[in-house]
Design an enzyme around this catalytic site. Structure first.
Site, short mmCIF file in Angstrom:
data_model
loop_
_atom_site.label_atom_id
_atom_site.label_comp_id
_atom_site.label_asym_id
_atom_site.label_seq_id
_atom_site.Cartn_x
_atom_site.Cartn_y
_atom_site.Cartn_z
CG LEU A 76 -1.98 -1.18 1.14
CD1 LEU A 76 -2.89 -1.14 2.35
CD2 LEU A 76 -2.78 -1.22 -0.15
CB CYS A 77 4.47 1.94 -0.05
SG CYS A 77 4.93 1.79 1.66
CG MET A 114 6.28 3.07 4.94
SD MET A 114 6.47 2.17 6.50
CE MET A 114 6.91 0.55 5.93
CG ASP A 129 23.67 -12.33 1.24
OD1 ASP A 129 23.46 -13.55 1.41
OD2 ASP A 129 24.02 -11.85 0.15
#
EC number: 4.6.1.17
Length: 162
Positions: A76-77, A114, A129
């Site tokens: 929803l961004c 966000m 990673d």
């Protein structure tokens, strides 16, 4: 602070917020997070001795790319035209961790919190990673928005530590 959830419509269904009528303002957000690791791993990456090369450079690019793709990752961004994304790393050997910070800016109708969170998250994930083969016990923690400004709510700053 509003009591209603803006990402739900009157029927309680998921809904992308309509920002059409919101004013275009300068908006900015910062976020931070930490990745804890062994002292040896921290020394290896800060001294440039990792066999994969400059892990901070790779994680910085990953964080910047992630902020730019936030609208694709979080349903929803709004897709945003960011004008600045910055990702920085501060080794904290006294805590065996790296502090990861981000800054996102734009002129627009919705905030960039966000995007700042996504930049920090993906930068931390990239560090994990690249170092997991030598230190699988690393922990990512404390990811939070630290400041935001712009829009009708103005300036906000985190008052609690993460």
């Amino acid at each position: 602070m509003s009591d209603s959830l803006t990402h739900l419509n009157a029927q309680g269904e998921a809904n992308m917020v309509d920002v059409t009528d919101k004013a275009v303002t300068q908006r900015q957000a910062t976020a931070q997070g930490y990745i804890k690791m062994s002292a040896d791993t921290l020394a290896m990456i800060t001294e440039g001795k990792h066999k994969k090369g400059d892990v901070f450079a790779v994680a910085r690019i990953a964080g910047i790319q992630a902020a730019k793709k936030c609208g694709d990752l979080i349903p929803l961004c709004h897709p945003l035209m960011l004008t600045k994304v910055q990702v920085d790393f501060t080794p904290e050997p006294e805590h065996n961790r790296v502090k990861v910070t981000s800054l996102c800016k734009l002129s627009g109708q919705t905030g960039v919190e966000m995007e700042a969170l996504t930049a920090v998250s993906v930068a931390c994930l990239t560090l994990f990673d690249m170092c997991k083969a030598v230190d699988p016990n690393m922990v990512i923690e404390g990811i939070a928005v630290t400041t935001k400004s712009g829009g009708k709510s103005g300036h906000w700053e985190r008052t609690q530590s993460c």
